[in-house]
Design an enzyme around this catalytic site. Structure first.
Site, PDB file in Angstrom:
ATOM      1  N   LYS A  70       0.814  -1.219   0.000  1.00  5.18           N
ATOM      2  CA  LYS A  70       0.000   0.000   0.000  1.00  5.18           C
ATOM      3  C   LYS A  70       0.843   1.263   0.000  1.00  5.18           C
ATOM      4  CE  LYS A  70      -4.080  -2.084   2.008  1.00  5.18           C
ATOM      5  NZ  LYS A  70      -5.252  -1.874   2.845  1.00  5.18           N
ATOM      6  N   GLY A 130      -8.535  -7.112   3.505  1.00  7.45           N
ATOM      7  CA  GLY A 130      -9.676  -7.644   4.256  1.00  7.45           C
ATOM      8  C   GLY A 130      -9.830  -7.001   5.628  1.00  7.45           C
ATOM      9  N   GLU A 156      -2.451   6.953   8.315  1.00  2.00           N
ATOM     10  CA  GLU A 156      -3.280   7.791   7.443  1.00  2.00           C
ATOM     11  C   GLU A 156      -4.231   8.598   8.295  1.00  2.00           C
ATOM     12  OE1 GLU A 156      -5.674   5.574   4.639  1.00  2.00           O
ATOM     13  OE2 GLU A 156      -4.014   5.461   3.224  1.00  2.00           O
ATOM     14  N   LYS A 157      -4.573   9.768   7.840  1.00  3.57           N
ATOM     15  CA  LYS A 157      -5.655  10.490   8.497  1.00  3.57           C
ATOM     16  C   LYS A 157      -6.922   9.665   8.314  1.00  3.57           C
ATOM     17  CE  LYS A 157      -7.728  14.853   9.313  1.00  3.57           C
ATOM     18  NZ  LYS A 157      -7.610  14.535  10.751  1.00  3.57           N
ATOM     19  N   HIS A 188     -17.060   4.983   0.788  1.00  2.00           N
ATOM     20  CA  HIS A 188     -16.143   4.169  -0.011  1.00  2.00           C
ATOM     21  C   HIS A 188     -16.762   4.058  -1.406  1.00  2.00           C
ATOM     22  CE1 HIS A 188     -13.542   0.420  -0.649  1.00  2.00           C
ATOM     23  NE2 HIS A 188     -14.307   0.502  -1.713  1.00  2.00           N
ATOM     24  N   GLU A 246      -9.999   1.976  -5.402  1.00  2.09           N
ATOM     25  CA  GLU A 246     -10.842   2.301  -4.243  1.00  2.09           C
ATOM     26  C   GLU A 246     -10.508   3.711  -3.768  1.00  2.09           C
ATOM     27  OE1 GLU A 246     -11.873  -2.021  -2.405  1.00  2.09           O
ATOM     28  OE2 GLU A 246     -10.285  -0.919  -1.376  1.00  2.09           O
ATOM     29  N   GLU A 303      -6.683   2.257  -2.318  1.00  6.40           N
ATOM     30  CA  GLU A 303      -5.904   1.152  -2.881  1.00  6.40           C
ATOM     31  C   GLU A 303      -6.420   0.747  -4.254  1.00  6.40           C
ATOM     32  OE1 GLU A 303      -5.882  -2.708  -1.031  1.00  6.40           O
ATOM     33  OE2 GLU A 303      -7.918  -2.482  -0.277  1.00  6.40           O
ATOM     34  N   ASN A 332      -7.190  -2.594  -6.253  1.00  5.15           N
ATOM     35  CA  ASN A 332      -7.310  -4.047  -6.203  1.00  5.15           C
ATOM     36  C   ASN A 332      -7.034  -4.598  -7.591  1.00  5.15           C
ATOM     37  OD1 ASN A 332      -7.861  -4.539  -3.481  1.00  5.15           O
ATOM     38  ND2 ASN A 332      -9.968  -3.885  -3.745  1.00  5.15           N
ATOM     39  N   ARG A 389      -7.325  -7.126  -9.431  1.00  4.02           N
ATOM     40  CA  ARG A 389      -8.021  -8.407  -9.653  1.00  4.02           C
ATOM     41  C   ARG A 389      -9.502  -8.138  -9.861  1.00  4.02           C
ATOM     42  NH1 ARG A 389     -10.895  -8.449  -4.883  1.00  4.02           N
ATOM     43  NH2 ARG A 389      -9.815  -7.509  -3.130  1.00  4.02           N
TER      44      ARG A 389
HETATM   45  P1  ADP Z   1      -8.307  -3.572   3.102  1.00  2.48           P
HETATM   46  O1  ADP Z   1      -7.259  -3.705   2.024  1.00  2.48           O
HETATM   47  O2  ADP Z   1      -7.918  -4.228   4.382  1.00  2.48           O
HETATM   48  O3  ADP Z   1      -9.678  -3.914   2.627  1.00  2.48           O
HETATM   49  P2  ADP Z   1      -8.694  -0.715   2.621  1.00  2.48           P
HETATM   50  O4  ADP Z   1      -7.530   0.204   2.581  1.00  2.48           O
HETATM   51  O5  ADP Z   1      -9.322  -1.100   1.321  1.00  2.48           O
HETATM   52  O6  ADP Z   1      -8.286  -2.025   3.461  1.00  2.48           O
HETATM   53  O7  ADP Z   1      -9.814  -0.103   3.546  1.00  2.48           O
HETATM   54  C1  ADP Z   1     -10.970  -0.822   3.892  1.00  2.48           C
HETATM   55  C2  ADP Z   1     -12.000   0.113   4.492  1.00  2.48           C
HETATM   56  O8  ADP Z   1     -11.465   0.774   5.636  1.00  2.48           O
HETATM   57  C3  ADP Z   1     -12.466   1.216   3.571  1.00  2.48           C
HETATM   58  O9  ADP Z   1     -13.512   0.821   2.747  1.00  2.48           O
HETATM   59  C4  ADP Z   1     -12.924   2.270   4.572  1.00  2.48           C
HETATM   60  O10 ADP Z   1     -14.182   1.927   5.088  1.00  2.48           O
HETATM   61  C5  ADP Z   1     -11.926   2.124   5.688  1.00  2.48           C
HETATM   62  N1  ADP Z   1     -10.782   3.053   5.521  1.00  2.48           N
HETATM   63  C6  ADP Z   1      -9.621   2.823   4.897  1.00  2.48           C
HETATM   64  N2  ADP Z   1      -8.815   3.898   4.942  1.00  2.48           N
HETATM   65  C7  ADP Z   1      -9.479   4.850   5.610  1.00  2.48           C
HETATM   66  C8  ADP Z   1      -9.176   6.210   6.017  1.00  2.48           C
HETATM   67  N3  ADP Z   1      -8.016   6.801   5.744  1.00  2.48           N
HETATM   68  N4  ADP Z   1     -10.134   6.876   6.714  1.00  2.48           N
HETATM   69  C9  ADP Z   1     -11.315   6.307   7.028  1.00  2.48           C
HETATM   70  N5  ADP Z   1     -11.647   5.035   6.681  1.00  2.48           N
HETATM   71  C10 ADP Z   1     -10.748   4.316   5.988  1.00  2.48           C
END
Ligand code: ADP
Length: 457
Positions: free
Chosen positions: A116, A163, A199-200, A207, A274, A287, A289, A291
Site C-alpha cells: 500500500k 480484508g 493515514e488520516k 467508499h 478504491e 488502494e 485491487n 483483480r
Molecule cells: P483492506 O485492504 O484491508 O480492505 P482498505 O484500505 O481497502 O483495506 O480499507 C478498507 C476500508 O477501511 C475502507 O472501505 C474504509 O471503510 C476504511 N478506511 C480505509 N482507509 C481509511 C481512512 N483513511 N479513513 C477512514 N476510513 C478508511
C-alpha cells in the site's frame, strides 16, 4: 482465444468464471481440496484436479500444486478469481515461467499495488489524490509524531493489509502504542509483514470505487463506480451503482483519475480503484485491487458488459471493443449473504444447508455455489451467495432487492439476510445519505433498543 483454462479458485467465483469460459466455448479445469470434492464448481467444470487437504495453505494457496494442475491438464491460461492467489506476484511469475497466461496484471504492477505504501507513491506520481499520512514504513514513535501533526483520529494500516486486517482506528494519543502493536502483530500473523504506516482517518467518508479494464494495446475502459460504504468491520455487505453521492462532474473526475493512473503504471486487465469520498466531495485513493472483485456484478448489470469475459478476451491479446467510458443504465444493488450468526456477533457459522431456494423473477441475479444439501466447509470464506438486482432507478431497485431477499430461503445455517433487510429499510440507506460508519451506528441503536426493552440476547 484459449481452448482450456484453469480456474484457480473455489466457491461462487469459480462457478462465475466457469460460466464465462463456457460461454466463450473454452473448457474449464477446476481445482479442489478434499473438503470441496462434491462442490458445484467441480461438477460444472470439464475436468477437475484434486490439489490437497482442506486447509487453504495446503491446497488453494499452494503454488506448485496449482501450477501442476494447469500443466498436467494442458491449460493455456489461469484465472485466479479473487482471494487466495489472485494478488500474489509470485504466483503470476510461476504462471509465466510455465508458459501459462495469467488472467490479470503483470507481476511487477501487482507487486507495486499490493504494497500500500508503494501504491500510494505511484498514485501521487500520477497526480491522483491520496489520503494525507506518512509516506513510508513508520515506527510507533514516528506514528505518534505524524498523528499529532495530521490530527486525530488516525488509521494505522499495514502496508501488506487486506480484508480489514492490520488496521486500527486511533482516536487519541494515549491509545496509539497499544493499537500499533496489536495492528502490527495482526499484520505479521496474517501477511508475514508487520510494516505499518499512518493515514488520516476520514470520518464520515464514503467508499466509492471505479472499475477499469485495460487491454495489452494501451486502451483503457472505465465502467463507472460502485458505492461500498455499507460495511461491517471494514467488510462490505451491500454495494450499489450508481452512488447517490456523486455528481456527474465528480464521477468524471474519478474516472479520469483512474484512467490516468492506469496509463501511468501500465495497468492490464480488470482492476478497481478504491477511493474515500469526503463530505465535501473531495476524493482520495486508498488502494488498487489488482483483480476481479466480489461486487463486480453490480457493474455488469448497469453496463451490460461481462467483466469476466472481457478479462479473458484481453488476456488472450484482443483489443477492447469499447474504450473511454462504458455506457450505463439504471441502478443495481448487490447483497452479500454470509453464513454468519447474528445472535453471536456474526461469527462464521458453516454447516449443512438443508434448504436453499434463491430468489427469481425480473431483474434478479444470484451468484452462488450452494444448493439444498450443500455442506459449507469451515475452512474458507463465509460468503455463500450474492443477490444482485437491477431496475430503472434507485427506488425501484431497493424495492426489488427487498422483494428478492424475502423470496430467498436459506435453512440450516444462520445468515446476514435479515441484517440486509434492516439496512435496506433504514432511513440512511433509503435517503442515500450514508457513510462507512452507518452500519455500525444502526446496530448500536439496535442494541440500545434491545437492552432498554430488557430483551435477552
Ligand atoms: P483492506 O485492504 O484491508 O480492505 P482498505 O484500505 O481497502 O483495506 O480499507 C478498507 C476500508 O477501511 C475502507 O472501505 C474504509 O471503510 C476504511 N478506511 C480505509 N482507509 C481509511 C481512512 N483513511 N479513513 C477512514 N476510513 C478508511
Amino acid at each position: 482465444m484459449f481452448s482450456r483454462v484453469l480456474v484457480a479458485n473455489r466457491g461462487e467465483i469459480a462457478v462465475r468464471v466457469i460460466r464465462a469460459l463456457h460461454e466463450l466455448g473454452v473448457e474449464a479445469v477446476a481445482i479442489y481440496s478434499t473438503a470441496d470434492k462434491d462442490a458445484l464448481h467441480v461438477r460444472m467444470a470439464d475436468h477437475a484436479v484434486h490439489i490437497g487437504p482442506p486447509s487453504a495453505a495446503e491446497s488453494y494457496l499452494r503454488i506448485p500444486s496449482v501450477i501442476a494442475a494447469a500443466n498436467t491438464t494442458g491449460c493455456e491460461a489461469v484465472h485466479p478469481g479473487y482471494g487466495f492467489l489472485a494478488e500474489n506476484p509470485a504466483f503470476v511469475e510461476a504462471c509465466v515461467d510455465n508458459d501459462l497466461v495469467f488472467v490479470g496484471p503483470p507481476a511487477d504492477v501487482m507487486a507495486m499495488m499490493g504494497d500500500k505504501i508503494s501504491a500510494k507513491q505511484a498514485m501521487r506520481a500520477a497526480d491522483v489524490p491520496t489520503v494525507p499520512g506518512t509516506e513510508g514504513a513508520t515506527t510507533a514513535e514516528a506514528a505518534r509524531a505524524a498523528a499529532e501533526e495530521i490530527g486525530f483520529p488516525v488509521l494505522l494500516k499495514a502496508t501488506a493489509g487486506g480484508g480489514g486486517k492490520g488496521m486500527r482506528l486511533v482516536r487519541a494519543a494515549e491509545e496509539l502504542d497499544d493499537a500499533f502493536s496489536m495492528a502490527a502483530n495482526e499484520a505479521d500473523a496474517a501477511f508475514g509483514d508487520s510494516t505499518m504506516y499512518v493515514e488520516k482517518a476520514l470520518v464520515p467518508a464514503r467508499h466509492v470505487e471505479i472499475q477499469v479494464i485495460c487491454d495489452n494495446h494501451g486502451n483503457v475502459l472505465t465502467l463507472g463506480e460502485r458505492e461500498c460504504s455499507i460495511q461491517r468491520r471494514h467488510q462490505k455487505l451491500i454495494e450499489e451503482s450508481p452512488s447517490a453521492a456523486l455528481t456527474p462532474e465528480a464521477r468524471e473526475a474519478m474516472e479520469t483519475a483512474a484512467e490516468r493512473a492506469c496509463r501511468a503504471v501500465g495497468y492490464r486487465n480488470a482492476g478497481t480503484f478504491e477511493f474515500l469520498l469526503g463530505p465535501d466531495g473531495s476524493f482520495y485513493f486508498i488502494e488498487l485491487n489488482a483483480r476481479l472483485q466480489v461486487e463486480h456484478p453490480v457493474t455488469e448489470m448497469c453496463t451490460g458488459i461481462d467483466i469476466v469475459r472481457e478479462q479473458l478476451l484481453v488476456a488472450a491479446g484482443e483489443r477492447l471493443s469499447v474504450t473511454g467510458r462504458a455506457p450505463r443504465r439504471g441502478h443495481s444493488i448487490e447483497i452479500r449473504l454470509n453464513a454468519e450468526d447474528p445472535e453471536h456477533d456474526f461469527r462464521p457459522s458453516p454447516g449443512l444447508v438443508s434448504l436453499f431456494k434463491p430468489a427469481e423473477g425480473p431483474g434478479v441475479r444470484v451468484d452462488t455455489f450452494i444448493e439444498s444439501g450443500t455442506v459449507i466447509p469451515p475452512f474458507y470464506d463465509s460468503m455463500i451467495a450474492k443477490l444482485v438486482v437491477w431496475d430503472n432507478d434507485r427506488a425501484a431497485a431497493i424495492a426489488r432487492a427487498e422483494r428478492a431477499l424475502r423470496e430467498t430461503t436459506v435453512a440450516g445455517v444462520p445468515t446476514t439476510r435479515d441484517l440486509a433487510l434492516e439496512v435496506l429499510a433504514s432511513e440512511p440507506f433509503r435517503s442515500g445519505d450514508y457513510s462507512t460508519s452507518t452500519l455500525d451506528a444502526l446496530r448500536a441503536v439496535d442494541e440500545r433498543r434491545l437492552d432498554g426493552a430488557g430483551v435477552q440476547r
